[in-house]
Design an enzyme around this catalytic site. Structure first.
Site, PDB file in Angstrom:
ATOM      1  CG  HIS A 137      -0.218  -0.335   2.746  1.00  0.00           C
ATOM      2  ND1 HIS A 137      -0.079   1.182   3.130  1.00  0.00           N
ATOM      3  CD2 HIS A 137      -0.372  -1.257   3.566  1.00  0.00           C
ATOM      4  CE1 HIS A 137       0.425   1.387   3.629  1.00  0.00           C
ATOM      5  NE2 HIS A 137       0.489  -0.608   4.833  1.00  0.00           N
ATOM      6  CG  HIS A 174       0.773   2.724  13.087  1.00  0.00           C
ATOM      7  ND1 HIS A 174      -0.303   2.371  12.867  1.00  0.00           N
ATOM      8  CD2 HIS A 174       0.932   1.928  12.010  1.00  0.00           C
ATOM      9  CE1 HIS A 174      -0.833   1.566  11.994  1.00  0.00           C
ATOM     10  NE2 HIS A 174      -0.473   1.148  11.110  1.00  0.00           N
ATOM     11  CG  ASP A 230       2.693   0.140   7.689  1.00  0.00           C
ATOM     12  OD1 ASP A 230       2.386  -0.272   6.067  1.00  0.00           O
ATOM     13  OD2 ASP A 230       2.276   0.321   8.888  1.00  0.00           O
ATOM     14  CD  GLU A 251      -3.187  -1.627   5.572  1.00  0.00           C
ATOM     15  OE1 GLU A 251      -3.563  -2.316   6.229  1.00  0.00           O
ATOM     16  OE2 GLU A 251      -2.911  -0.655   6.210  1.00  0.00           O
ATOM     17  CD  GLU A 252      -1.147   2.311   7.581  1.00  0.00           C
ATOM     18  OE1 GLU A 252      -2.089   1.625   8.218  1.00  0.00           O
ATOM     19  OE2 GLU A 252       0.279   1.589   7.444  1.00  0.00           O
ATOM     20  CG  ASP A 259       1.081  -3.850   4.956  1.00  0.00           C
ATOM     21  OD1 ASP A 259       2.749  -3.322   4.880  1.00  0.00           O
ATOM     22  OD2 ASP A 259      -0.093  -3.714   4.737  1.00  0.00           O
TER      23      ASP A 259
END
Lengths: 479, 479
Positions: free
Chosen positions: B275, B430, B287, B321-322, B349
């Protein structure tokens, strides 16, 4: 009759089998006391409760802050309640640096905020901040080869590699003045750590007398590496820095002292402790709340067990290690000629990870030179260390000490520093992450046991670790 | 004459010794191509340059942001220049959540700032913020046993233990609604990580329909543990939260698609990718910038080597995606009935740490049940994996897939997810620390090689990995 003979034979054999070396005598003489101390320390909850209170309710404790004086008052009062001999505060004047608001931003080639921590003792920026192009360097050689033309009017970014704390921290210490000498208007320094989750690490800088004082802040490893890359890709980097940091008039603080007075030679002293101040981030847990409370609780456990050594065992919670060393310096001045009566100084200021043993240093002696005075003392320390083998913490390393006991050690006092595995200490050092959750309570208890055993035996053993006579010429010869 | 006989004997023996299983035939058939691919990937610099540009110059890429659209435009244009077949953007409408300014403070028993990151999709606070007493809980059971009387009007703090990402992340996902159902006015959630240096971790929450939407932010592990302790010590905890977070009207975005069209059965497709969006902190490096660029560069290396498989090999950089999965969902809708022609979907991922191999999942099949279709496909994958053993990355794990390929896998497509050692991924996940410096360029290159070999062989091998016929009943039986 035959039974008595058998017992006598066993006794004789026991004596015969026991090696006649003095180290073993030391081990044997203190085995029972050490067992009582270790057992008491490993089952003690009071020490952990003190460390919890210090870190959780009082929090971080920068020199000049309310929290540091709150911590000093709390420790003093609690020690008095506990009934130690001579609980006292030795007044110390300490620097009063305050951070104030601070922020930094990338202005070009895009805008984004940076996580920073101003360096201790740094001056602030003008109220409107400093906006300037940046020049990224990898070393002092790199900076100085660029020269004044490339540096003047710029913000210098030290995107230096991690080469261990001792090497990399030089950029925090001297980076501002060396850049200012070439006309830089501010510096940003990569945090002195090998592992980062985007956290800046503060710490003190040293301004030299021959360069203007310019603002300096730590940036994260991530941002230092990003700045290097963005410049390598050919972009012009421009930064904006705002810092309200300033140094206020010196503040009153104090070293906290408590002791168990010696039963036979009270004028001779073993001193142990850590520094009670911390940076103004996190909770000052590993650095150095744990060291202070461990030394204090070691004394407390000896008191509870009724173990009064022949010499005086003194705990000092030194003030202002982080940005001045005023506490350690004041203590040295306070003892004056009495330094000759200090038979050892023990510091715990390397964090409270799993302990391994103690490092041992003697001023003027290269620990690897085979010096007979050093070797003799080392053998005694190893004998004491063998009492700690059940904790996997009985090693005696060649070389060691601590910042607060530095002035004593320089004056000839044998110095010991508690050593740990040191796996993560510099990940958390001087950051918001130096918090109690990083300390394993069992590791902390082991450190208490170690300080109690080492402090007690050094204060009680028949002869001094290093006789004052044999040591004096070495200390005098020290650089 | 004798020499020829000897050679013939050796040849015969070689053939006889080679096992006759089809997996080995697969390995043998692709050994030379795999060698060319691996060699090219491990010596390629272009992929790392692309990842450097994406993370360093473009930076993080939240859905709805300028940076995401900049990344999409850059990738599309670069792919067109590179000359792939069918480079295109498939438009996707994506949620447009913005963080705005945010801050939190402890108000009692002392005042101090907290490091927070609002959770994706969270509503903001009123402009004046929310100041309220806090209630600290360790689990949903803990929260619900307290009940409405204890929770109403409070800020709920989830000071939950780390039990691995899958378990601990539930509090981020559902914590707001479950507290709101009992009258809470906001929640603060311990970051979903096992290792912290005082960094909050963001991520999406899910509001349920039957509770008010209340603001939610992540706090650091350090602060969560501090709040637990301060409450345990009997103090009343009061907090102040300000968040400008809001959801704007949906934004236009796109999946980026590029392919090498199949030479013999172009209608059959192997799709692979990651993504392209990220959270609005750090650089979206692990990520999932690395996954996207690795898949793209795998295609690029096959193109450069002139390796055109029999089936079509397609790369998709999925958007959103997130905080929505709109890209993966839109792709599934776009392929429609063509899903039956998807012979495999491969996602990377899980970060770009040292790769180990691939996980393999088939909807409706328990990978440990001994299902013959699964076992047969697994044997083929293991044969392909054996070509990657020189990279120490040839393992095929039972179970695997990825969020973006989830809608395809649910529809019956065999799913593969690249697996790594996963040592530190959730330390950085994140956060501001998901940055390029955390990726070892050699690990990244190995991932490129793996995707290129796996994608190429799956797209070129004589039969489909799982025949559409044999698989259909399994997919239909899936829950």
């Amino acid at each position: 009759m035959r039974r008595t003979l058998l017992l006598q034979l066993i006794l004789l054999l026991t004596i015969a089998v026991r090696p006649a070396v003095s180290e073993d005598q030391l081990t044997t003489a203190y085995r029972e006391d050490a067992g009582r101390i270790i057992g008491a320390a490993l089952t003690d909850e009071e020490g952990w409760q003190k460390l919890t209170y210090l870190t959780t309710v009082i929090g971080h404790r920068l020199s000049g802050s309310e929290q540091l004086e709150q911590a000093i008052a709390w420790a003093t009062q609690t020690m008095q309640t506990e009934g130690f001999d001579d609980v006292s505060n030795h007044p110390v004047e300490v620097p009063h640096w305050v951070r104030g608001e601070e922020r930094a931003q990338v202005v070009a080639p895009m805008r984004r905020d940076l996580a920073i921590l101003g360096l201790g003792r740094s001056v602030g920026t003008p109220a409107e901040g400093i906006e300037a192009p940046a020049v990224v360097v990898n070393s002092f050689e790199d900076l100085e080869s660029l020269g004044r033309d490339a540096v003047e009017g710029k913000i210098v970014v030290y995107a230096v590699p991690w080469e261990g704390y001792g090497k990399t921290v030089r950029y925090r210490g001297d980076g501002a003045s060396r850049a200012a000498a070439l006309g830089a208007v501010a510096v940003l320094v990569r945090s002195a750590t090998g592992r980062s989750i985007a956290s800046p690490h503060t710490g003190a800088l040293r301004y030299s007398d021959d360069a203007p004082q310019i603002p300096a802040a730590a940036i994260t490893v991530e941002d230092a590496e990003w700045m290097q890359r963005i410049v390598d890709l050919g972009h012009e980097l421009k930064l904006d820095l705002h810092m309200e940091a300033k140094t206020l008039p010196a503040a009153e603080s104090a070293n906290v002292v408590a002791e168990i007075r010696g039963s036979q030679i009270p004028e001779e002293v073993v001193v142990m402790g850590g520094h009670f101040d911390s940076w103004d981030v996190g909770q000052g847990a590993h650095d150095d709340g744990a060291g202070c409370i461990a030394a204090w609780q070691a004394l407390r456990i000896l008191q509870r067990l009724g173990l009064q050594p022949k010499r005086t065992l003194r705990v000092v919670l030194w003030t202002n290690e982080e940005n001045g060393l005023a506490g350690g310096t004041a203590y040295r001045e306070w003892v004056g000629e009495g330094i000759d009566n200090h038979v050892a100084a023990i510091e715990m200021d390397g964090g409270a990870e799993r302990p391994l043993g103690f490092g041992f240093g003697l001023t003027g002696v290269n620990p690897d030179s085979g010096d007979p005075i050093y070797e003799s003392a080392l053998a005694d320390l190893e004998a004491i260390g063998s009492l700690l083998e059940g904790l996997d913490a009985g090693q005696i390393f060649r070389g060691g000490g601590g910042a607060d006991i530095g002035p004593l050690v320089k004056g000839g006092v044998p110095g010991l520093g508690l050593r740990t595995v040191g796996e993560h200490y510099f990940d958390w050092h001087h950051t918001e992450a130096d918090t109690l959750d990083k300390i394993d309570p069992q590791d902390f208890k082991r450190a208490v046991a170690m300080l109690a055993v080492m402090g007690y035996v050094l204060a009680d053993m028949p002869g001094r670790l290093v006789s004052a006579d044999s040591y004096a010429p070495l200390a005098a010869a020290a650089p």
